[in-house]
Structure formats: C-alpha cells, structure tokens
Write a protein that holds these residues in place. Structure first.
Motif, PDB file in Angstrom:
ATOM      1  N   PHE A 126       1.005  -1.074   0.055  1.00  0.00           N
ATOM      2  CA  PHE A 126       0.001  -0.003   0.154  1.00  0.00           C
ATOM      3  C   PHE A 126       0.862   1.267  -0.116  1.00  0.00           C
ATOM      4  O   PHE A 126       0.992   1.880   0.919  1.00  0.00           O
ATOM      5  N   PRO A 127       1.583   1.599  -1.072  1.00  0.00           N
ATOM      6  CA  PRO A 127       2.486   2.657  -1.179  1.00  0.00           C
ATOM      7  C   PRO A 127       1.883   3.991  -0.800  1.00  0.00           C
ATOM      8  O   PRO A 127       2.502   5.008  -0.629  1.00  0.00           O
ATOM      9  N   ASP A 128       0.574   4.209  -1.005  1.00  0.00           N
ATOM     10  CA  ASP A 128      -0.228   5.652  -0.596  1.00  0.00           C
ATOM     11  C   ASP A 128      -0.269   5.773   0.788  1.00  0.00           C
ATOM     12  O   ASP A 128      -0.754   6.809   1.491  1.00  0.00           O
ATOM     13  N   ASP A 129      -0.237   4.508   1.578  1.00  0.00           N
ATOM     14  CA  ASP A 129      -0.533   4.963   3.147  1.00  0.00           C
ATOM     15  C   ASP A 129       0.658   5.411   3.943  1.00  0.00           C
ATOM     16  O   ASP A 129       1.877   5.088   3.615  1.00  0.00           O
ATOM     17  N   ALA A 130       0.363   6.067   4.986  1.00  0.00           N
ATOM     18  CA  ALA A 130       1.549   6.551   5.787  1.00  0.00           C
ATOM     19  C   ALA A 130       1.624   5.373   6.794  1.00  0.00           C
ATOM     20  O   ALA A 130       1.251   4.588   6.993  1.00  0.00           O
ATOM     21  N   ILE A 131       2.965   5.574   7.201  1.00  0.00           N
ATOM     22  CA  ILE A 131       3.700   4.857   8.214  1.00  0.00           C
ATOM     23  C   ILE A 131       4.096   5.583   9.583  1.00  0.00           C
ATOM     24  O   ILE A 131       4.791   6.432   9.364  1.00  0.00           O
ATOM     25  N   ILE A 132       3.505   5.134  10.535  1.00  0.00           N
ATOM     26  CA  ILE A 132       4.008   5.729  12.017  1.00  0.00           C
ATOM     27  C   ILE A 132       4.566   4.650  12.698  1.00  0.00           C
ATOM     28  O   ILE A 132       3.894   3.742  13.221  1.00  0.00           O
ATOM     29  N   GLY A 133       5.992   4.588  12.816  1.00  0.00           N
ATOM     30  CA  GLY A 133       6.819   3.634  13.667  1.00  0.00           C
ATOM     31  C   GLY A 133       7.502   4.082  14.862  1.00  0.00           C
ATOM     32  O   GLY A 133       7.965   5.233  14.632  1.00  0.00           O
ATOM     33  N   GLU A 134       7.726   3.407  15.593  1.00  0.00           N
ATOM     34  CA  GLU A 134       8.205   3.955  16.900  1.00  0.00           C
ATOM     35  C   GLU A 134       9.722   3.963  16.672  1.00  0.00           C
ATOM     36  O   GLU A 134      10.355   5.105  17.177  1.00  0.00           O
ATOM     37  N   VAL A 157       7.918   8.732  10.794  1.00  0.00           N
ATOM     38  CA  VAL A 157       6.825   8.766   9.964  1.00  0.00           C
ATOM     39  C   VAL A 157       7.242   9.072   8.503  1.00  0.00           C
ATOM     40  O   VAL A 157       7.952   9.526   8.229  1.00  0.00           O
ATOM     41  N   ARG A 158       6.291   8.077   7.766  1.00  0.00           N
ATOM     42  CA  ARG A 158       6.439   8.098   6.290  1.00  0.00           C
ATOM     43  C   ARG A 158       4.914   8.875   5.829  1.00  0.00           C
ATOM     44  O   ARG A 158       3.998   8.101   6.253  1.00  0.00           O
ATOM     45  N   GLU A 159       5.158   9.866   5.258  1.00  0.00           N
ATOM     46  CA  GLU A 159       3.682  10.492   5.055  1.00  0.00           C
ATOM     47  C   GLU A 159       2.920   9.759   3.754  1.00  0.00           C
ATOM     48  O   GLU A 159       3.677   9.053   2.868  1.00  0.00           O
ATOM     49  N   GLY A 160       1.671   9.663   3.859  1.00  0.00           N
ATOM     50  CA  GLY A 160       0.742   9.182   2.779  1.00  0.00           C
ATOM     51  C   GLY A 160      -0.299   9.893   2.394  1.00  0.00           C
ATOM     52  O   GLY A 160      -0.302  11.201   2.725  1.00  0.00           O
ATOM     53  N   THR A 161      -0.904   9.727   1.344  1.00  0.00           N
ATOM     54  CA  THR A 161      -1.944  10.442   0.574  1.00  0.00           C
ATOM     55  C   THR A 161      -3.553   9.788   0.579  1.00  0.00           C
ATOM     56  O   THR A 161      -4.088  10.255   0.270  1.00  0.00           O
ATOM     57  N   SER A 162      -3.317   8.842   1.327  1.00  0.00           N
ATOM     58  CA  SER A 162      -4.816   7.792   1.475  1.00  0.00           C
ATOM     59  C   SER A 162      -5.538   8.250   2.448  1.00  0.00           C
ATOM     60  O   SER A 162      -6.751   7.704   2.589  1.00  0.00           O
ATOM     61  N   GLY A 163      -5.188   8.949   3.639  1.00  0.00           N
ATOM     62  CA  GLY A 163      -6.083   9.187   4.858  1.00  0.00           C
ATOM     63  C   GLY A 163      -5.802   7.982   5.755  1.00  0.00           C
ATOM     64  O   GLY A 163      -6.591   7.848   6.763  1.00  0.00           O
ATOM     65  N   ARG A 164      -5.061   6.982   5.295  1.00  0.00           N
ATOM     66  CA  ARG A 164      -4.834   5.737   6.227  1.00  0.00           C
ATOM     67  C   ARG A 164      -3.519   5.767   6.488  1.00  0.00           C
ATOM     68  O   ARG A 164      -2.240   6.216   6.089  1.00  0.00           O
ATOM     69  N   ALA A 165      -3.156   5.277   7.914  1.00  0.00           N
ATOM     70  CA  ALA A 165      -1.841   5.152   8.425  1.00  0.00           C
ATOM     71  C   ALA A 165      -1.578   3.918   9.248  1.00  0.00           C
ATOM     72  O   ALA A 165      -2.308   3.493   9.963  1.00  0.00           O
ATOM     73  N   TRP A 166      -0.569   3.137   8.939  1.00  0.00           N
ATOM     74  CA  TRP A 166      -0.229   1.969   9.728  1.00  0.00           C
ATOM     75  C   TRP A 166       0.793   2.458  10.883  1.00  0.00           C
ATOM     76  O   TRP A 166       1.754   3.069  10.564  1.00  0.00           O
ATOM     77  N   VAL A 167       0.289   1.954  12.042  1.00  0.00           N
ATOM     78  CA  VAL A 167       1.012   2.368  13.383  1.00  0.00           C
ATOM     79  C   VAL A 167       1.614   1.121  13.655  1.00  0.00           C
ATOM     80  O   VAL A 167       1.079   0.243  14.090  1.00  0.00           O
ATOM     81  N   LEU A 218       1.294   7.264  27.088  1.00  0.00           N
ATOM     82  CA  LEU A 218       1.521   6.676  26.049  1.00  0.00           C
ATOM     83  C   LEU A 218       1.406   7.261  24.751  1.00  0.00           C
ATOM     84  O   LEU A 218       0.620   8.444  24.667  1.00  0.00           O
ATOM     85  N   LYS A 219       2.005   6.727  23.686  1.00  0.00           N
ATOM     86  CA  LYS A 219       2.000   7.139  22.248  1.00  0.00           C
ATOM     87  C   LYS A 219       0.932   6.472  21.508  1.00  0.00           C
ATOM     88  O   LYS A 219       0.767   5.579  21.937  1.00  0.00           O
ATOM     89  N   LEU A 220       0.728   7.090  20.321  1.00  0.00           N
ATOM     90  CA  LEU A 220      -0.149   6.467  19.519  1.00  0.00           C
ATOM     91  C   LEU A 220       0.258   4.894  19.096  1.00  0.00           C
ATOM     92  O   LEU A 220      -0.605   4.126  19.184  1.00  0.00           O
ATOM     93  N   HIS A 221       1.483   4.737  19.057  1.00  0.00           N
ATOM     94  CA  HIS A 221       2.074   3.422  18.730  1.00  0.00           C
ATOM     95  C   HIS A 221       1.614   2.346  19.693  1.00  0.00           C
ATOM     96  O   HIS A 221       1.774   1.250  19.673  1.00  0.00           O
ATOM     97  N   ASP A 222       1.562   2.907  20.977  1.00  0.00           N
ATOM     98  CA  ASP A 222       1.303   2.261  22.216  1.00  0.00           C
ATOM     99  C   ASP A 222      -0.129   1.551  22.440  1.00  0.00           C
ATOM    100  O   ASP A 222      -0.335   0.733  23.193  1.00  0.00           O
ATOM    101  N   PHE A 223      -0.990   2.545  21.919  1.00  0.00           N
ATOM    102  CA  PHE A 223      -2.401   2.132  22.104  1.00  0.00           C
ATOM    103  C   PHE A 223      -3.356   1.889  20.910  1.00  0.00           C
ATOM    104  O   PHE A 223      -4.228   1.370  21.186  1.00  0.00           O
ATOM    105  N   ALA A 224      -3.012   2.326  19.693  1.00  0.00           N
ATOM    106  CA  ALA A 224      -3.854   2.188  18.734  1.00  0.00           C
ATOM    107  C   ALA A 224      -4.221   0.883  18.192  1.00  0.00           C
ATOM    108  O   ALA A 224      -5.562   0.789  18.004  1.00  0.00           O
ATOM    109  N   ALA A 225      -3.545  -0.018  18.259  1.00  0.00           N
ATOM    110  CA  ALA A 225      -3.698  -1.512  17.786  1.00  0.00           C
ATOM    111  C   ALA A 225      -4.891  -2.017  18.880  1.00  0.00           C
ATOM    112  O   ALA A 225      -5.623  -2.778  18.914  1.00  0.00           O
TER     113      ALA A 225
END
Length: 261
Positions: free
Chosen positions: A60-68, A72-82, A204-211
C-alpha cells in the motif's frame, strides 16, 4: 472507509514478518541501546519494524507509516499503519515473554484494525471495528465484572505516572480486589480474553495504544481516555481499558481524584 480482506491479510503478514525478525534475538545477544528518552531499543526492534515497513511500502504505497523506531512516512490515502515492533522491550531483554508486536491501521485518525502478536508463545489477537475480536482465530470475550471491588487491575509501572496521575491511580487501586504490575500491551490482550478486568496507563504514544482499541472493544470491552473520550490519533496518552463497560463510570470517577482534589 472500511477494513478490507487485503488489509487483514497484510496485517497478518506484518505480524508474521515481525515475529520472524524478533525470534532469532530472543534470550541472546540483542544489541541493547538506550534512546534519548531513556527507553531501551534492541536489534530486534529495528529489524522487526524494518521488515514491516518494507511490506507496507510494497503493498500500500499511498498509506502513511508511523513507527516507533523509524518515524513517520507521509501518505496520501488518509490511512496510516502504526507500528510498535516490540511493546515491552524491558520484558523482552529480561527474557519474559509478555511483550508484543503492535500493528494498527488508523483511518482519518481513528483506530480501525489492530493486531497484538506475541511471537514467542504464539498468541495473536486481531480486532477490527464492527467485528468480533479473534484470539488465535477464535472469538475472544471480555468478562463481566459486577463490582469494581472484585476487579483485577493492571498497569505497567506506577513510575510512569506523573504525581497527579499516580494519586489518581492509587485512588482506583484502593477500590479494586488486586493489582498486577508489568505487562505492557499484553495486559490488554488479557482484558480481551477475560483474564484481567481493567488496565490504566498514561504517557502512552499512538503506537502504544492504537492497535489495542479495536481488540478490546471487539471483545466486548471499552477503551477511552481518563475523561471518557474515545481514543484517537489526537489523544494525549491517558488510557483506560475495561472488560466490562458498565464499570467505566466508576473507574473514571476514581481517576478524577488527582492530587489536591
């Protein structure tokens, strides 16, 4: 937007890839370092996140990625994998299999898909908004708690609270049957499966609780902040998870008793 089968397939592949990267470092040389915030990081953390990011970028190359670990890798889809490759690194480095890999898909700021994977003992919770949470492929369910005085409460460490937050937590602690310390994300899986009743944490940060939000809520529980508001990408990191939503108001009332109030 809804969660698709392709999303679920990728989430499972991400958990598999992270586990494959983590297991060779289990109870062996881990390349431990301390980050600027005094939290530990290992070669396993970095290898697991790198493996997951590569899969997302390919699928999903258009999705953002937010990793601990890699930001952050910005995306354009409105979706982010955390991603949190190892939530509970202190447990990992001490040989205790109560850490987990956390994978979330956040859509327009709302957590909608979550995976909690424990790659050493082979346990995986998968939660999707609007669907039952699965634990190793079978439905998971929180347990009812008719009286807060019978509840089993967990938090990772009281040392992670500010003074005001600790005062509030101690007020809640005095009202429950028993409290267990340690566990990080694994505690939330235990809530989803009906082995714990309440988890309370802060900072907590987003990557700690979003899932964890779709996992606990898909099993019949509720997650919110200390004010009772839903957890989103904008939340400040004060988190409550309750297996029985009927106990939420009592929990929040106790947590409102901060220092000096």
């Amino acid at each position: 937007m809804r969660i698709t089968e392709s999303d679920l397939t990728l989430a499972a592949a991400l958990a598999d890839a992270a586990g494959a990267a983590i297991r060779p470092y289990w109870r062996t040389e881990q390349g431990l370092e301390m980050k600027g915030d005094a939290s530990p990081v290992t070669l396993a953390d970095r290898a697991a996140e790198a493996a997951m990011r590569a899969l997302i970028e390919r699928t999903f190359p258009d999705d953002a990625i937010i990793g601990e670990e890699y930001g952050v890798r910005e995306g354009t889809s409105g979706r982010a994998w955390v991603l949190d490759p190892i939530d509970g690194t202190r447990a990992f480095i001490s040989g205790r299999p109560i850490f987990g890999t956390l994978i979330a898909l956040v859509v327009e700021g709302w957590p909608m898909l979550g995976v909690l994977d424990q790659p050493i003992i082979g346990e995986r919770w998968v939660g999707t908004t609007g669907k039952p949470t699965l634990f190793n492929g079978k439905p998971a369910s929180t347990r009812r708690c008719a009286d807060l005085g019978e509840a089993l409460l967990a938090t990772t460490s009281p040392a992670l609270f500010t003074d005001d937050q600790l005062h509030a937590f101690e007020h809640l602690d005095a009202k429950v049957r028993s409290t267990v310390l340690g566990g990080d994300c694994y505690n939330y899986g235990c809530v989803a499966s009906g082995w714990l009743d309440v988890v309370v944490e802060a900072e907590l940060k987003l990557h700690d609780f979003a899932a964890l939000v779709p996992i606990v809520e898909g099993a019949g529980g509720r997650m919110c902040d200390w004010a009772g508001d839903p957890l989103t990408a904008d939340s400040i990191g004060e988190v409550v998870a309750a297996g029985d939503p009927a106990r939420i108001e009592e929990i929040l009332e106790a947590l409102a008793c901060r220092g000096g109030h």
